[in-house]
Every structure is written in structure tokens, then in C-alpha cells.
Design a protein around this motif. Structure first.
Motif, short mmCIF file in Angstrom:
data_model
loop_
_atom_site.label_atom_id
_atom_site.label_comp_id
_atom_site.label_asym_id
_atom_site.label_seq_id
_atom_site.Cartn_x
_atom_site.Cartn_y
_atom_site.Cartn_z
N ALA B 125 0.63 -1.16 0.00
CA ALA B 125 0.07 -0.28 0.08
C ALA B 125 0.82 1.32 -0.10
CB ALA B 125 -0.81 0.06 1.15
N ARG B 126 1.91 1.05 0.62
CA ARG B 126 2.89 2.36 0.76
C ARG B 126 3.44 2.68 -0.69
NH1 ARG B 126 3.91 6.49 0.94
NH2 ARG B 126 5.17 7.73 2.49
N SER B 127 3.37 1.66 -1.61
CA SER B 127 4.11 2.11 -2.95
C SER B 127 3.35 3.15 -3.57
CB SER B 127 4.11 0.82 -3.83
OG SER B 127 4.89 -0.11 -3.15
N GLN B 128 1.87 3.04 -3.37
CA GLN B 128 1.04 4.09 -4.11
C GLN B 128 1.32 5.33 -3.81
OE1 GLN B 128 -3.33 4.47 -3.35
NE2 GLN B 128 -3.70 4.23 -5.48
N ALA B 129 1.17 5.59 -2.55
CA ALA B 129 1.71 6.71 -1.84
C ALA B 129 3.08 7.30 -2.21
CB ALA B 129 1.77 6.88 -0.39
N TYR B 130 3.85 6.53 -2.55
CA TYR B 130 5.33 6.95 -2.94
C TYR B 130 5.28 7.34 -4.48
CZ TYR B 130 10.04 6.50 -4.99
OH TYR B 130 11.19 6.60 -5.82
N VAL B 131 4.51 6.71 -5.13
CA VAL B 131 4.16 6.89 -6.62
C VAL B 131 3.37 8.22 -6.82
CG1 VAL B 131 3.60 5.96 -9.06
CG2 VAL B 131 4.93 4.80 -7.29
N ARG B 132 2.31 8.02 -5.93
CA ARG B 132 1.41 9.26 -6.12
C ARG B 132 1.82 10.77 -6.49
NH1 ARG B 132 -1.63 13.39 -4.93
NH2 ARG B 132 0.15 13.87 -3.38
N PRO B 133 2.92 11.43 -6.11
CA PRO B 133 3.09 12.76 -6.31
C PRO B 133 3.57 12.90 -7.60
CG PRO B 133 4.10 11.96 -4.13
CD PRO B 133 3.39 11.01 -4.67
N LEU B 134 4.26 11.83 -7.98
CA LEU B 134 4.97 11.82 -9.31
C LEU B 134 4.05 11.80 -10.55
CD1 LEU B 134 7.90 11.67 -10.49
CD2 LEU B 134 7.55 9.46 -10.66
N VAL B 135 2.90 10.76 -10.15
CA VAL B 135 1.90 10.57 -11.11
C VAL B 135 0.94 12.00 -11.20
CG1 VAL B 135 -0.29 9.13 -11.65
CG2 VAL B 135 1.84 8.18 -10.89
N SER B 136 0.67 12.36 -10.04
CA SER B 136 -0.31 13.59 -9.94
C SER B 136 0.39 14.72 -10.45
CB SER B 136 -0.70 13.81 -8.40
OG SER B 136 -1.46 14.86 -8.37
N THR B 137 1.74 15.09 -10.41
CA THR B 137 2.27 16.20 -10.98
C THR B 137 2.32 16.18 -12.48
OG1 THR B 137 3.66 16.16 -9.01
CG2 THR B 137 4.29 17.63 -10.97
N ALA B 138 2.70 14.87 -12.93
CA ALA B 138 2.82 14.38 -14.25
C ALA B 138 1.52 14.62 -14.81
CB ALA B 138 3.26 13.10 -14.46
N ILE B 139 0.45 14.26 -14.33
CA ILE B 139 -0.98 14.38 -15.05
C ILE B 139 -1.32 15.90 -15.16
CG2 ILE B 139 -3.32 14.02 -14.48
CD1 ILE B 139 -2.16 11.68 -15.93
N ARG B 140 -0.71 16.49 -13.98
CA ARG B 140 -1.42 18.10 -14.02
C ARG B 140 -0.63 18.70 -15.27
NH1 ARG B 140 1.00 19.98 -9.70
NH2 ARG B 140 -0.25 18.61 -8.28
N LEU B 141 0.70 18.66 -15.13
CA LEU B 141 1.47 19.44 -16.09
C LEU B 141 1.12 18.65 -17.53
CD1 LEU B 141 4.37 19.68 -14.11
CD2 LEU B 141 2.98 21.50 -14.83
N LEU B 142 1.07 17.53 -17.83
CA LEU B 142 0.66 16.99 -19.15
C LEU B 142 -0.62 17.21 -19.75
CD1 LEU B 142 2.58 13.41 -18.72
CD2 LEU B 142 3.26 15.45 -20.34
N SER B 143 -1.59 17.47 -18.95
CA SER B 143 -3.05 17.93 -19.40
C SER B 143 -3.09 19.15 -19.80
CB SER B 143 -3.92 17.64 -18.03
OG SER B 143 -3.65 18.91 -17.11
N GLN B 144 -1.93 20.08 -19.56
CA GLN B 144 -1.86 21.27 -20.18
C GLN B 144 -0.89 21.51 -21.73
OE1 GLN B 144 0.04 23.57 -16.90
NE2 GLN B 144 -1.66 22.96 -15.61
#
Lengths: 342, 301
Positions: B125-144
Motif C-alpha cells: 500500500a505504501r508504494s502507491q503513496a510513493y508513486v502518487r506525487p509523481l503521477v499527480s504532478t505529471a498528469i497536471r502538467l501533461l494535461s496542459q
């Protein structure tokens, strides 16, 4: 292309209902990528960081989020299909004084909440599962209504729904969100019909004509009945946290599809009228070119609208179907009856 | 070209850029990477040798920027800047200078390398928390973004998870699957997911940098090709309008004749062709290096 405007969600719950923990878990789950590649994202990186780091504290050290003193916490999210923004979400987390009977008279707070509810597409009534451990009997209804805040929530909603009906506007969709559902015995938790019957007794308004309601038990882990500020990290096991927002969007898309279909049918009637008018104008020796031109221009514009409504209907209906597909096993009530179309 | 490398602290970013330089300086399929400044190159090579012997650099405490060049045979093909952020920038608020700089750099990045420590994928379960900021940042910026952007998801420290690589791949699918799916749905983002090891037994070290350069080079070649076709068409139209009457009227109005305009367009096209031709062979050769990799997004999928 975004096909909706903005989804307004208001979450109502007492200060100990577990609303904040639910929000953190929901955001953590969906911002990492939800089912079918859907994402929930806070456009403000600081908000993303704040929500994420508070959830991480729970995962790392078992520290439940602190109860903030604020009465109202607004959030702005974006719901995306992959990297394509679908709809903005205006989230309003309310745990203020207007939820207690004592301040009914303090007009400012109540008026603000009424205005917000009046404007909401979806309202979450957050109920602490600890109050639903045993079946609800007539004797405990009154006490449970007071402790869960449902009495006050019901009263506020009643006013809002009446106003909506008077204004011929659709009432908000409701989610009866049962937090800490791990404390409810498994048999009772899995038999949603019995749980829904109890909720019907507590908040009959959610099961009346014209209202669509989801009954959704969620849990962050197996923490038991105690309400500690710190839990065992081994017991963290989130379930169903993404489902309420998936339902809100599915229902929003369903209503958008219905509205588009209705609008499409209405303009379809006008298209038929104009075609008939043009046929009449184009017969005979002396033709009124100016009237023909005007009718043609109007027809072209209406046909364009019709195509747009058709596109919106198609897209929204497809999204609704896909999102409703995620809710397998949950009960949705329309007009008080369990819906079979989800 | 700006390539931004992003990942948590200790994800192996600095080790990667160092090992990549060592590998690419030696050359891969006729391609080489050289540092713009000789002393920077020498320092990177010294560190790369240390990594090859199993001695890894410590975590960097600030953004490092490397001005590099891609060479093919003896021709300088492209200049690029590699920006290596310290891990903390990912989880700092906008009050942090590094975090602000990162947002700005990512918004305008021509290539994105997201590094994920593969060992962190095996923590449940901790792996998702590790990856989350990277994925979230990438999605936010790539959506633009609506332009062509290469996106590499590099699973670093693969040598450590080698014995459980299938498990690690399954975990990667679980935790970055939604991001991969997002890339797959687009025509303008070009993604790959690649396990990378930098130490004594290096693996896929050249792939992330060459993928970014390949996509950028391809976009540049296509752009040049489009401009040349446009100029050829303009020249053809100008020629069709030329003639004695045009010459007379142009002289009267003191403006260039269509023949002169056609000649200008031809000269411009010739100049662009001269820039394009040396790039065609390297672009083709670069393409062949990724035949065995699954690519997500882009017109080809």
C-alpha cells in the motif's frame, strides 16, 4: 473537450464523522489513477501536496488527520479521463455551526449554507458508521438523528428541495456516506437492503419522489469502535473511497444526457416546422426571397444546435454508463425505489 | 531541447545522468553524447567510472543542469539541456524556489523522464503513496500540453529487484498503469516504460535519453519537411503567376515579380533542405533502437 460545466459537491457531516479522512483517502486514491484511467487532480500543487502529505502521515505513522477548526473548507479539483479534463469539481466541506440546532437562528451561517446547498449538484450526508452498528429501532431513532446530525441535515435539505421544486429545478443528488463502516458487522454491512431500511427510517427525505440517493459504506481501515487519533498502520485497508465521487459524476452525466436528449427533441420539432415553412415558401410563382433566406439561416443554426445536443448526449450517456458500471453491488434509489439501471 | 528529470530523493536520478553520460560518451550505435564544457564532461566520466565499479554518488541538494550535445558519427546533431532536480522539489510547496522552478521547467519541458525507484514498488500500500506525487504532478502538467512530448517512465535500480522482476513489473502495472493508459490515449505524448540499472551490470541506460532525443528529432524533421513542402507549393503558385504582364505591372508598382518571389521561396527551401538532409539518416537509425520496446501514445498507436 469538456462536456459539462462544473460539478458542485457539498459534504455535510459532524466534526467527528470521518469526513476529512474520507476526503484524503479519496484524493490519494484517485490522484494516483482510478479505475479506467480516471484521475482527480488539484490544479493547485500546494493543495495536492497538502492532501497527499496528510494521507501519507496516516500511512506512515497511523496519525489520523487533525480536526481542523475551520467550518468550511472549499477545494477545487479537476476530474480527468487520462490527461483530458472532463469536468471541474467545486468541493465544499462543511462542518460548521449551521449543522447544530442550537444556532438555527444565527442567520449568516445558515443563509450561507442554504445558498450553497441550493447551488449544489450533489450533497453528501456523512454518517459515522458507529451509529449504525446495530439495527435502528424506533426507540433509538431520535437519539441517532441528533448524534449523527441527520436531523439538522434533513431539515436543511427539506428547505432546499422545496425551493428547487418551486423553481422547477432538479433537486441535488444525495449520497448517504457511511464512514468507518468497518465497525458495522460484516453481515449487516454486506446486506445493504437492511442498512438502507434503517437509513430510510432516519432520513426518509432521501427516499422520496424526485430524489436519487446512493447508499455507500466506506472504510479507511479496521480501527474498531474506539476513536483514537492514532491507529495501527497494519490495519489501514481503504475500501470504496472513490465510489461516491464516481456516482456523483455518473449521475451528473446521466442528467446531462437526459437534458441534451430533451433539448435535441425540442429543436427537432422546430426543424420540422421550418422545413415545412420552407416548402410552403418555395411553392408558387412569387417567392419571398427574404423570408426564405431567414428561414434557411434559422434552420442551419438549429441543425448545428441539434448536432451539438446529439454529441453531448452521446458522450454523456457513454460516460454515465461506464461510471455506473463501477458501482457494482451498491444500492441507488430513485424515487425511493432501488434502481435497476445502474 | 530541455529534458527534465523528475523523481523522489534517492530514486537514482543523479546516478542515472552520470551513468548515461558514461555510456553515451563511449557511443551507442554510432551516437554519442558530449558535454558542452570539457571539464563537466571529464567530471561526469570520472563519476560514471565510479558507478560502473559500484560506487554511487550521494543525493544532490540542488538542481543540476548539464548542457550536452548529441553527435552522430562526426556530425553534431542536436544540443540539449538535461535538468536533474533534487528529489525534495517534488514534495515541497510553492514557497520553495526549487519547487517553483520545477513547475516552470516542467511546463516548458521538451522531454520528461520520470524516475521511480523500482524497490519502492514492492512495498504494498505504501508504494502507491510513493508513486502518487509523481503521477499527480505529471498528469497536471501533461494535461496542459498539446505539443509532442516524449515521456519516459524509468524504473531505476532494476538490478536490485532482478530476482523478483516479474513481481516488480506487476507492481509497476498496478501503480503507474493509469498513467501509462493516459499516455496511450494521446497522439501527442510519446511514452515508454523502461527498467534501468546503472551499476556494475548496466541495463537500458541509453534508452531514456535517446528516446527523448529521437522524438524531438523526429518532430523537428517532420516540421522541416512540412515547411519545405509549403515553400515548394508557394514557389509553384508564384511560378504559375509569373509572365510578361506580371513583370511589367511589378515594375510599375515597384514590387517584386512572381518570378523573384518563386526564386526566394526556392532559396529558402534549399536552405531548409540543407539543414534537413544530415538529420534524416540519424533519425532513421535512432528509430531502429526502440523496435523492441512497447510505446504508449503517439500517432503509431
Amino acid at each position: 473537450m469538456t462536456i459539462g460545466r462544473e460539478l458542485k459537491v457539498t459534504a455535510l457531516g459532524t466534526k467527528v464523522s470521518g469526513k476529512t479522512t474520507f476526503l484524503l483517502g479519496m484524493y490519494a486514491e484517485l490522484s494516483a489513477g482510478g479505475p479506467h484511467g480516471y484521475f482527480l487532480n488539484a490544479p493547485d500543487p500546494d493543495v495536492d501536496l497538502d492532501l497527499g502529505s496528510r494521507w501519507d502521515r496516516l500511512l506512515d505513522d497511523g496519525i489520523l488527520p487533525e480536526r481542523t477548526g475551520a467550518d468550511v473548507i472549499p477545494y477545487h479539483f479537476q476530474f480527468l479521463d487520462g490527461i483530458r479534463p472532463l469536468i471541474d469539481i467545486d468541493w465544499f466541506d462543511y462542518r460548521g455551526g449551521a449543522l447544530t440546532d442550537a444556532v438555527e437562528g444565527s442567520s449568516g451561517d445558515v443563509a450561507e449554507l442554504h445558498a450553497r446547498l441550493q447551488d449544489s449538484d450533489c450533497v453528501y450526508l456523512v454518517v459515522d458508521g458507529g451509529y449504525l452498528v446495530d439495527p435502528i429501532s424506533r426507540e433509538v431513532v431520535r437519539g441517532t438523528l441528533a448524534k449523527t446530525g441527520l436531523k439538522r441535515m434533513s431539515s436543511l435539505l427539506q428547505t432546499v428541495i422545496q425551493k428547487k421544486v418551486q423553481a422547477e429545478e432538479p433537486p441535488p443528488t444525495l449520497v448517504l456516506l457511511i464512514t468507518k463502516s468497518d465497525v458495522i458487522p460484516q453481515r449487516r454491512r454486506e446486506d445493504l437492503t437492511s442498512l438502507s431500511d434503517d437509513l430510510r427510517m432516519l432520513i426518509p427525505l432521501a427516499f422520496t419522489d424526485g430524489i436519487t440517493t446512493l447508499v455507500c459504506p466506506v472504510t479507511v481501515g479496521n480501527f474498531g469502535l474506539d476513536d483514537p487519533s492514532q491507529v495501527s498502520v497494519e490495519e489501514i485497508d481503504p475500501h470504496g473511497l472513490h465510489l461516491p465521487i464516481v456516482f456523483s459524476l455518473a449521475e451528473y452525466m446521466r442528467q446531462l444526457a437526459l437534458a441534451a436528449a430533451y433539448a435535441g427533441t425540442a429543436v427537432g420539432g422546430r426543424v420540422a416546422e421550418l422545413e415545412e415553412e420552407l416548402r410552403a415558401l418555395n411553392t408558387g410563382v412569387f417567392r419571398n426571397r427574404s423570408k426564405i433566406g431567414l428561414a434557411r439561416t434559422e434552420l442551419a443554426s438549429i441543425e448545428e444546435d441539434q448536432a451539438t445536443y446529439g454529441y453531448v448526449f452521446e458522450q454523456a450517456a457513454k460516460r454515465a454508463e461506464m461510471l455506473f458500471g463501477e458501482l457494482g453491488g451498491l444500492l441507488v434509489f430513485r424515487d425511493g425505489e432501488a434502481a435497476t439501471d445502474v | 531541447m530541455n529534458i527534465v528529470m523528475l523523481g523522489h530523493s534517492n530514486a537514482g536520478k543523479t546516478a542515472y545522468v552520470t551513468a548515461m553520460y558514461g555510456c553515451m560518451r563511449a557511443g551507442v550505435s554510432g551516437f554519442q553524447v558530449r558535454a558542452e564544457r570539457r571539464e563537466v564532461g571529464a567530471q561526469l566520466q570520472r563519476r560514471a567510472s565510479a558507478i560502473a565499479a559500484g560506487h554511487y554518488p550521494g543525493a544532490s541538494d540542488r538542481r543540476s543542469t548539464y548542457h550536452l550535445q548529441l553527435w552522430h558519427e562526426s556530425a553534431r546533431i542536436m544540443d540539449f539541456v538535461w535538468k536533474d532536480y533534487r528529489g525534495g522539489a517534488l514534495t515541497e510547496s510553492s514557497h520553495s524556489e526549487q519547487a517553483r522552478q520545477l513547475q516552470a521547467d516542467m511546463t516548458s519541458a521538451d522531454g520528461l523522464v520520470l524516475t521511480i525507484d523500482a524497490t519502492e514498488l514492492l512495498r504494498g500500500a505504501r508504494s502507491q503513496a510513493y508513486v502518487r506525487p509523481l503521477v499527480s504532478t505529471a498528469i497536471r502538467l501533461l494535461s496542459q500540453r498539446s505539443d509532442h512530448v516524449p515521456v519516459v517512465i524509468a524504473l531505476t535500480k532494476w538490478d536490485i529487484v532482478k530476482s523478483v522482476d516479474q513481481q516488480a513489473l506487476a507492481a509497476a502495472e498496478q501503480f503507474v498503469g493509469a498513467l501509462v493508459q493516459s499516455l496511450r490515449q494521446t497522439d501527442h505524448l510519446h511514452g515508454i516504460l523502461v527498467p534501468v540499472a546503472c551499476g556494475e551490470a548496466p541495463r537500458n541506460v541509453a534508452i531514456p535519453v535517446l528516446w527523448c532525443l529521437h522524438i524531438r528529432l523526429l518532430a523537428y524533421v517532420n516540421q522541416l519537411d512540412y515547411e519545405i513542402r509549403y515553400l515548394d507549393e508557394q514557389r509553384r503558385i508564384a511560378m504559375s503567376r509569373s509572365g510578361v504582364i506580371d513583370s511589367f505591372l511589378s515594375w510599375m508598382n515597384n514590387e517584386p515579380t512572381w518570378t523573384e518571389i518563386a526564386a526566394r521561396r526556392a532559396a529558402q527551401a534549399l536552405q531548409l533542405r540543407a539543414g534537413l538532409e544530415p538529420l534524416i539518416a540519424p533519425a532513421r537509425e535512432l528509430s531502429t533502437l526502440f523496435n523492441s520496446l512497447e510505446q504508449y501514445g503517439g500517432p503509431q498507436s
